[in-house]
Design a protein around this motif. Structure first.
Motif, short mmCIF file in Angstrom:
data_model
loop_
_atom_site.label_atom_id
_atom_site.label_comp_id
_atom_site.label_asym_id
_atom_site.label_seq_id
_atom_site.Cartn_x
_atom_site.Cartn_y
_atom_site.Cartn_z
N ILE A 1 6.29 6.63 -1.48
CA ILE A 1 5.59 5.83 -0.46
C ILE A 1 5.67 4.35 -0.82
CG2 ILE A 1 3.38 5.35 0.65
CD1 ILE A 1 2.59 8.23 0.19
N GLU A 2 6.22 3.54 0.07
CA GLU A 2 6.23 2.10 -0.13
C GLU A 2 4.89 1.52 0.30
OE1 GLU A 2 9.48 -0.01 1.52
OE2 GLU A 2 11.01 1.35 0.72
N PHE A 3 4.29 0.73 -0.54
CA PHE A 3 2.94 0.24 -0.28
C PHE A 3 2.87 -1.24 -0.62
CE2 PHE A 3 -1.74 0.45 -1.77
CZ PHE A 3 -2.17 -0.08 -0.56
N PRO B 1 -2.08 0.89 -6.05
CA PRO B 1 -1.10 -0.16 -5.73
C PRO B 1 -0.25 -0.60 -6.91
CG PRO B 1 -3.25 -1.15 -6.05
CD PRO B 1 -3.42 0.33 -6.29
N GLY B 2 -0.08 0.27 -7.90
CA GLY B 2 0.66 -0.11 -9.09
C GLY B 2 1.88 0.75 -9.33
N SER B 3 2.37 0.70 -10.58
CA SER B 3 3.62 1.37 -10.95
C SER B 3 3.36 2.70 -11.65
CB SER B 3 4.42 0.46 -11.89
OG SER B 3 3.73 0.29 -13.12
N ARG B 4 4.39 3.50 -11.76
CA ARG B 4 4.31 4.75 -12.51
C ARG B 4 3.98 4.49 -13.97
NH1 ARG B 4 3.38 9.84 -11.50
NH2 ARG B 4 4.61 9.59 -9.58
N PHE B 5 4.51 3.41 -14.53
CA PHE B 5 4.26 3.12 -15.94
C PHE B 5 2.77 2.92 -16.21
CE2 PHE B 5 3.77 0.65 -19.75
CZ PHE B 5 4.72 1.16 -20.63
N THR B 6 2.13 2.05 -15.44
CA THR B 6 0.71 1.80 -15.69
C THR B 6 -0.14 3.02 -15.34
OG1 THR B 6 0.42 0.81 -13.49
CG2 THR B 6 0.91 -0.69 -15.33
N TRP B 7 0.29 3.80 -14.36
CA TRP B 7 -0.42 5.03 -13.98
C TRP B 7 -0.55 5.98 -15.17
CZ3 TRP B 7 -3.20 6.66 -9.91
CH2 TRP B 7 -3.29 8.03 -9.61
N PRO C 1 -5.80 -9.74 -4.74
CA PRO C 1 -4.82 -8.65 -4.67
C PRO C 1 -3.54 -8.94 -5.44
CG PRO C 1 -5.08 -9.73 -2.52
CD PRO C 1 -6.19 -10.22 -3.39
N GLY C 2 -3.08 -10.19 -5.45
CA GLY C 2 -1.87 -10.52 -6.19
C GLY C 2 -2.03 -10.30 -7.68
N ALA C 3 -3.16 -10.73 -8.22
CA ALA C 3 -3.41 -10.56 -9.65
C ALA C 3 -3.58 -9.08 -10.00
CB ALA C 3 -4.65 -11.34 -10.06
N LEU C 4 -4.29 -8.34 -9.15
CA LEU C 4 -4.47 -6.91 -9.40
C LEU C 4 -3.12 -6.18 -9.35
CD1 LEU C 4 -6.20 -4.40 -9.84
CD2 LEU C 4 -6.52 -4.26 -7.35
N LYS C 5 -2.30 -6.51 -8.37
CA LYS C 5 -0.98 -5.90 -8.27
C LYS C 5 -0.16 -6.19 -9.52
CE LYS C 5 2.71 -4.14 -6.21
NZ LYS C 5 2.83 -2.69 -5.91
N ALA C 6 -0.25 -7.40 -10.04
CA ALA C 6 0.49 -7.76 -11.25
C ALA C 6 0.02 -6.94 -12.44
CB ALA C 6 0.34 -9.25 -11.54
N VAL C 7 -1.30 -6.84 -12.62
CA VAL C 7 -1.86 -6.09 -13.74
C VAL C 7 -1.44 -4.61 -13.68
CG1 VAL C 7 -4.03 -5.20 -14.69
CG2 VAL C 7 -3.80 -7.63 -14.15
N LEU C 8 -1.36 -4.07 -12.47
CA LEU C 8 -1.01 -2.66 -12.29
C LEU C 8 0.49 -2.43 -12.25
CD1 LEU C 8 -3.70 -1.52 -9.68
CD2 LEU C 8 -3.77 -1.42 -12.18
N GLY D 1 0.20 -7.53 1.01
CA GLY D 1 0.36 -7.79 2.44
C GLY D 1 -0.70 -7.12 3.28
N GLU D 2 -1.05 -5.88 2.92
CA GLU D 2 -2.07 -5.15 3.67
C GLU D 2 -3.44 -5.79 3.52
OE1 GLU D 2 -1.85 -2.53 5.85
OE2 GLU D 2 0.28 -3.00 5.71
N MET D 3 -3.77 -6.24 2.32
CA MET D 3 -5.08 -6.86 2.11
C MET D 3 -5.20 -8.17 2.89
SD MET D 3 -7.17 -5.06 0.23
CE MET D 3 -8.30 -6.15 -0.65
N LYS D 4 -4.09 -8.87 3.05
CA LYS D 4 -4.12 -10.12 3.82
C LYS D 4 -4.46 -9.88 5.29
CE LYS D 4 -0.94 -12.87 0.98
NZ LYS D 4 0.39 -13.53 0.93
N LYS D 5 -4.23 -8.67 5.77
CA LYS D 5 -4.50 -8.34 7.17
C LYS D 5 -5.93 -7.88 7.41
CE LYS D 5 0.24 -6.53 7.67
NZ LYS D 5 1.02 -5.28 7.94
N LYS D 6 -6.72 -7.73 6.35
CA LYS D 6 -8.02 -7.07 6.48
C LYS D 6 -9.20 -8.03 6.55
CE LYS D 6 -6.11 -3.01 6.31
NZ LYS D 6 -6.05 -2.17 7.52
#
Length: 380
Positions: free
Chosen positions: A294-296, A224-230, A329-336, A300-305
């Protein structure tokens, strides 16, 4: 016997049910730990969870340290004993101004009660903060890929503070204001790896819940992150290592008093390699390399689970938890999504005499096994 009792190290861990709180309690209960023997009190806002290792504490104290009267009621009776405070508590509000206000209130209340007596035995306070010291707030302020650290990584402790509110700065200033009543140390942790269902920013548990849901539903475990962090370096810190550093600074080295230290495992990794390790050797889910096409919407997806996680908890007889309480999920998304390499320098820590090191891959495997033993996530 009286002399031995008076000289005994007595710890108060504030935030004892969090990842580092548990590690501190277990470390201080070990007879080989620096400063032993320890008498250990633990404070948390909520009642003790079933998975908490009760034998590691002399007493578990449930109280809201935002309330001065309640804090006095519970802590005044031990204020003539406590020699060391380990502050690993955290309040996360909607704005950084709220964080400054509430976290400062919490720390001030505890210190007021413990230092009311002119003969207070309090010697040292170890304060846990983090790399937000170098980055500023990471959620809900500016996009993570636009955050600019005070200096280029690796982060160094002598870096100047950023402008704007930051509750880490406020807590440091509170400790400084008490000098010379007691000494202090600040521990700026990297991304923490540990096992608890009661830590607000819990990267490993968020990943574990996400992977468990993917495995349960047969869906891809997408990054769930960016190419840079990958493709760039990052670091983490084992909660046990962070506990060891706090204890070291508290009791062993006079040189380490009134100092701030970064704390990371001492190695670095790339998320693209760690992701494959998580898939193949930890969570048993299919590995998928990052696909920029792929848009991910991970958050939003985690909120549905929520209902899916409820099913998993019920079917596996897990600790009763709600997905919104145990994941970030918000914090993890930010870190990634950072546009810089999240790496901390450990040079100062080593220069002052702390040489702890943990292999990040082994640490992750160990703490995931612990989460399974605690029945917070299911076994495979």
């Amino acid at each position: 016997m009286e002399s031995q009792t008076q000289n005994k190290s007595v710890a108060l861990i504030v935030g004892v049910t969090g990842m580092v709180g548990i590690s501190l309690a277990e470390a201080l209960n070990n007879p080989t730990t620096l400063g032993s023997p320890w008498k250990v009190y633990g404070v948390a806002r909520r009642p003790k969870p079933t998975w908490f290792p009760s034998s590691s504490l002399h007493r578990y104290i449930s109280l809201d340290v935002c309330n001065l009267d309640e804090t006095y009621h519970h802590l005044s009776s031990i204020s003539n004993e406590v020699t060391h405070v380990f502050w690993v508590a955290l309040h996360a509000g909607e704005t950084e101004e709220i964080n400054v206000s509430v976290n400062s209130l919490m720390l001030n209340n505890v210190l007021k009660v413990l230092t009311l007596s002119p003969t207070s035995p309090l010697k040292h306070v170890a304060l846990q903060t983090g790399t937000k010291h170098y980055m500023g707030p990471i959620e809900g302020v500016i996009p993570a890929n636009q955050i600019v650290p005070a200096v280029d990584p690796p982060f160094h402790e002598e870096s100047a503070r950023l402008p704007g509110p930051n509750f880490y700065y406020a807590l440091e200033d509170i400790l400084i204001s008490y000098t010379p009543k007691f000494t202090w140390s600040v521990h700026r942790s990297s991304i923490i790896i540990g096992a608890s269902s009661r830590t607000i920013y819990n990267t490993l548990l968020t990943l574990a819940v996400y992977a468990t849901i993917c495995r349960y539903e047969g869906t891809p475990f997408r990054y769930p992150g960016s190419r840079f962090t990958w493709e760039h370096f990052c670091d983490m810190v084992d909660s046990g290592l962070l506990a060891d550093q706090q204890i070291w600074a508290s009791v062993l080295s006079d040189k380490a008093k009134n100092q701030a230290f970064n704390c990371s495992n001492g190695d670095v990794f790339m998320w693209k390699n760690l992701w494959k390790f998580l898939c193949d050797e930890v969570f048993d889910v299919k590995y998928e390399p990052l696909d920029d096409e792929i848009e991910f919407d991970f958050v939003g997806e985690m909120k549905k689970k929520g209902s899916v996680w409820d099913e998993i908890v019920e079917k596996n007889g897990l600790e009763k938890t709600k997905i919104e309480e145990i994941t970030c999920p918000g914090a993890l998304k930010a870190v990634l999504s950072f546009g810089f390499q999240h790496v901390c320098s450990m040079s100062k820590s080593r220069e002052y005499g702390f040489f702890g090191y943990v292999d990040t891959y082994k640490s992750i495997r160990m703490w995931v096994d612990r989460l399974r033993e605690m029945k917070i996530i299911p076994t495979i």
